[in-house]
Scaffold this motif. Structure first.
Motif, short mmCIF file in Angstrom:
data_model
loop_
_atom_site.label_atom_id
_atom_site.label_comp_id
_atom_site.label_asym_id
_atom_site.label_seq_id
_atom_site.Cartn_x
_atom_site.Cartn_y
_atom_site.Cartn_z
N ALA A 213 1.09 -1.21 0.21
CA ALA A 213 0.10 -0.17 0.26
C ALA A 213 0.50 0.89 0.05
O ALA A 213 2.06 0.73 0.51
N GLY A 214 1.05 2.71 0.01
CA GLY A 214 0.92 3.12 -0.31
C GLY A 214 -0.06 4.64 -0.97
O GLY A 214 -0.88 4.75 -1.42
N PHE A 215 0.87 6.45 -0.70
CA PHE A 215 0.03 7.65 -0.50
C PHE A 215 0.25 7.31 -2.47
O PHE A 215 1.03 7.63 -3.24
N VAL A 216 -1.38 8.16 -2.80
CA VAL A 216 -1.30 8.87 -3.82
C VAL A 216 -0.48 9.94 -4.02
O VAL A 216 -1.38 11.06 -2.98
N GLU A 217 0.18 10.03 -4.91
CA GLU A 217 1.03 11.64 -5.64
C GLU A 217 0.39 12.65 -6.05
O GLU A 217 -0.34 11.81 -6.57
N PRO A 218 0.14 13.51 -5.68
CA PRO A 218 -0.50 14.26 -6.44
C PRO A 218 -0.31 14.59 -7.86
O PRO A 218 0.87 14.61 -7.95
N GLY A 219 -1.28 14.95 -8.85
CA GLY A 219 -0.79 14.89 -10.51
C GLY A 219 -0.76 13.63 -10.69
O GLY A 219 0.04 13.42 -11.90
N GLU A 220 -1.16 11.92 -9.57
CA GLU A 220 -1.08 10.44 -10.03
C GLU A 220 -1.88 9.95 -10.46
O GLU A 220 -3.17 10.25 -9.58
N SER A 221 -2.60 8.94 -11.20
CA SER A 221 -3.68 8.81 -11.39
C SER A 221 -3.65 7.30 -10.55
O SER A 221 -2.66 6.74 -10.00
N LEU A 222 -4.98 6.70 -10.06
CA LEU A 222 -4.62 5.85 -9.61
C LEU A 222 -4.01 4.35 -9.53
O LEU A 222 -2.92 3.92 -9.16
N GLU A 223 -3.92 3.97 -10.84
CA GLU A 223 -3.03 2.49 -11.80
C GLU A 223 -2.12 3.29 -11.56
O GLU A 223 -1.14 2.60 -11.58
N ALA A 224 -1.15 4.31 -11.45
CA ALA A 224 0.23 5.05 -12.06
C ALA A 224 0.79 4.90 -10.30
O ALA A 224 1.57 4.58 -10.24
N ALA A 225 0.04 5.60 -9.28
CA ALA A 225 0.06 4.81 -7.87
C ALA A 225 0.34 3.49 -7.60
O ALA A 225 1.17 2.70 -7.22
N VAL A 226 -0.31 2.67 -7.74
CA VAL A 226 -0.16 1.32 -7.52
C VAL A 226 1.46 1.11 -8.35
O VAL A 226 2.00 0.32 -7.83
N ARG A 227 1.77 1.31 -9.75
CA ARG A 227 2.84 0.67 -10.51
C ARG A 227 3.88 1.53 -9.56
O ARG A 227 5.11 0.47 -9.63
N ARG A 228 4.02 2.67 -9.23
CA ARG A 228 5.08 2.69 -8.92
C ARG A 228 5.51 2.77 -6.94
O ARG A 228 5.87 2.28 -7.27
N GLU A 229 3.84 2.63 -7.02
CA GLU A 229 4.63 1.54 -5.04
C GLU A 229 4.81 0.42 -5.01
O GLU A 229 6.29 0.60 -4.55
N VAL A 230 4.10 -0.92 -5.85
CA VAL A 230 5.51 -1.58 -6.14
C VAL A 230 6.56 -2.00 -6.35
O VAL A 230 7.25 -2.23 -6.00
N ALA A 231 6.66 -0.90 -7.67
CA ALA A 231 8.00 -0.85 -8.33
C ALA A 231 9.26 -1.02 -6.81
O ALA A 231 10.47 -0.72 -7.44
N GLU A 232 9.05 1.35 -6.05
CA GLU A 232 9.47 1.17 -5.01
C GLU A 232 9.93 -0.32 -4.00
O GLU A 232 10.85 0.07 -3.87
N GLU A 233 8.71 -0.61 -3.75
CA GLU A 233 8.58 -1.05 -2.55
C GLU A 233 9.79 -2.59 -2.31
O GLU A 233 10.69 -3.10 -1.79
N THR A 234 9.27 -2.66 -4.30
CA THR A 234 9.79 -4.56 -4.09
C THR A 234 10.59 -4.59 -5.51
O THR A 234 11.35 -5.92 -5.85
N GLY A 235 11.00 -3.98 -6.36
CA GLY A 235 11.12 -3.68 -7.25
C GLY A 235 10.46 -4.42 -8.83
O GLY A 235 10.44 -4.72 -9.66
N VAL A 236 9.11 -5.23 -8.62
CA VAL A 236 8.13 -5.70 -9.09
C VAL A 236 7.15 -4.98 -9.64
O VAL A 236 7.46 -3.90 -9.44
N ARG A 237 7.22 -5.42 -11.05
CA ARG A 237 6.86 -4.55 -12.58
C ARG A 237 5.31 -5.03 -12.46
O ARG A 237 5.29 -6.34 -12.52
N VAL A 238 4.65 -3.92 -12.61
CA VAL A 238 3.12 -4.31 -12.74
C VAL A 238 2.39 -4.02 -14.17
O VAL A 238 2.54 -2.61 -14.49
N GLY A 239 1.44 -4.67 -14.19
CA GLY A 239 0.99 -4.19 -16.36
C GLY A 239 -0.20 -3.76 -15.38
O GLY A 239 -0.80 -2.58 -15.24
N PRO A 240 -1.53 -4.24 -16.37
CA PRO A 240 -3.11 -3.65 -16.07
C PRO A 240 -3.42 -3.73 -14.71
O PRO A 240 -2.87 -4.84 -14.08
#
Length: 319
Positions: A213-240
Motif C-alpha cells: 500500500a502507499g499514498f497517491v501523489e499529487p498529479g498521479e492516477s490510481l493506476e500509476a500509484a499502484v505501479r509506482r508503489e510496487v516498483a519502489e517497494e519491491t522492484g516488481v513491475r506491474v501491468g494491467p
C-alpha cells in the motif's frame, strides 16, 4: 466488485444530512430536544459498551471536558448523531497508553459511566461493530482527529474555529475556510499466476504480512500509484491495474482504494527504506493464513481491506 461495500467502514447508507450542517438553529434544536446522541472520543479512542458504540445524551458529565462544539455526524433513522472530543479528561486510574506501538491494548474508564463502558482502540473492535456503528465511529474519529491537528489557519497561522456543524474551520483573522481532508491510499492485490505479493513493515507483529500500500501523489492516477508503489517497494513491475473496492480508514484519515494488478516480473528487490520484507505467497498458503493455520504467516487483521481482498481472491470472487 459485487461485495465492495461489505468491507468494514464500507458504508451503511447513513443519512449524513449535509443540508443541516450550516443551519445552526436546526442543529441546536436537535441537540436540545432530548433525542440527540453524542459519541465521546478520548485521544482518538471512541467510547464502547461491549462491541457497540456507546452514546450519551447532551449534558452528560463525561462531556464536561469537551474541547469544542460537538460535530454533527448525520441522522440515524431520523435521530441526530454527534461526536465530541474529550481528550482533556485525565483518567485517575487505569493503564497508560504506550507510545509508538502498532496497537494500543489499554482501555480507560470514566467514573461517570457504567463499568462496562470504556475508551478503546478502534482496531480491536472494528470487526465486531454493526455497519452503521462502524460508519459513524469511523466518521467521528476521522473528523475529530482533523480538528485536533488543524486548530490553526494554514494561511495566516492564527487560531481557527469550528463551523458548519463541524465540517469546516474558519479563520476570523484572514477569512480563510478550511475543510476536512482525506488522504487517498492505494492498497493492491498484486498477482502473478497462482501467487500474490505480500509485504511487511518494520515494527509489525511477527509473521504479519499484508498487501502492499502507499499514498497517491499529487498529479498521479490510481493506476500509476499502484505501479509506482510496487516498483519502489519491491522492484516488481506491474501491468494491467483495475479498481476493486474502497474502505474509509480512520487512522487517522485515509481512504484505502483497493486495486488488483498483474505483475509482469517475479524478482523481488526490497527497498529497506520502504518495507522490511516482501514475499510471493501461493493461493493455498493464503487460504491457510486466512484460517489461522499457516506456520509462519499470521491471519490478516479482522476488518481491514487487505484481508477482505485476499479472502475474495482465494474464493475467486473479485468480479
Amino acid at each position: 466488485m459485487r461485495k465492495a461495500e461489505t468491507v468494514t467502514f464500507g458504508g451503511s447508507g447513513l443519512d449524513r444530512a449535509a443540508w443541516l450542517r450550516g443551519k445552526a438553529e436546526d442543529l441546536s434544536a436537535h441537540m436540545t430536544d432530548g433525542s440527540a446522541c453524542i459519541l465521546p472520543i478520548w485521544r482518538g479512542k471512541p467510547l464502547f459498551a461491549s462491541h457497540a458504540a456507546a452514546w450519551v445524551a447532551r449534558g452528560h458529565p463525561v462531556l464536561e471536558t469537551a474541547a469544542e462544539t460537538p460535530v454533527f455526524l448525520g441522522l440515524d433513522e431520523g435521530q441526530a448523531r454527534f461526536a465530541a472530543d474529550i481528550s482533556a479528561w485525565e483518567p485517575e486510574t487505569g493503564d497508560t497508553p504506550p507510545a509508538g506501538v502498532f496497537f494500543d491494548p489499554t482501555e480507560q474508564r470514566h467514573p461517570a459511566l457504567p463499568d462496562d463502558y470504556r475508551f478503546a482502540e478502534l482496531r480491536g473492535v472494528m470487526a465486531d461493530l454493526t455497519p452503521r456503528d462502524a460508519e459513524l465511529v469511523a466518521t467521528a474519529k476521522a473528523i475529530l482527529g482533523w480538528h485536533r491537528s488543524h486548530r490553526f489557519c494554514s494561511a495566516c497561522g492564527q487560531p481557527s474555529a469550528v463551523a458548519d456543524g463541524g465540517w469546516q474551520r474558519r479563520c476570523a483573522t484572514c477569512g480563510t475556510f478550511h475543510f476536512p481532508r482525506t488522504d487517498p491510499v492505494v492498497i493492491m492485490l498484486i498477482t502473478r499466476g497462482n501467487k500474490t505479493l505480500l509485504g511487511r513493515s518494520p515494527g509489525w507483529p511477527e509473521g504479519m504480512y499484508s498487501c502492499l500500500a502507499g499514498f497517491v501523489e499529487p498529479g498521479e492516477s490510481l493506476e500509476a500509484a499502484v505501479r509506482r508503489e510496487v516498483a519502489e517497494e519491491t522492484g516488481v513491475r506491474v501491468g494491467p491495474v483495475r479498481y476493486l473496492a474502497s474502505q474509509p480508514w480512520p487512522y487517522p484519515s485515509s481512504l484505502m482504494i483497493g486495486c488488483t494488478g498483474e505483475a509482469v516480473t517475479d524478482e523481488i528487490t526490497v527497498d529497506p527504506h520502504e518495507i522490511e520484507d516482501a514475499i510471493w505467497v501461493s493461493r493455498e498458503d493464503v487460504a491457510l493464513a486466512l484460517s489461522g493455520e499457516h506456520p509462519t504467516i499470521r491471519r490478516p487483521r479482522n476488518g481491514a481491506i487487505a484481508g477482505f481482498l485476499l479472502a475474495n481472491w482465494v474464493a475467486d470472487r473479485l468480479d
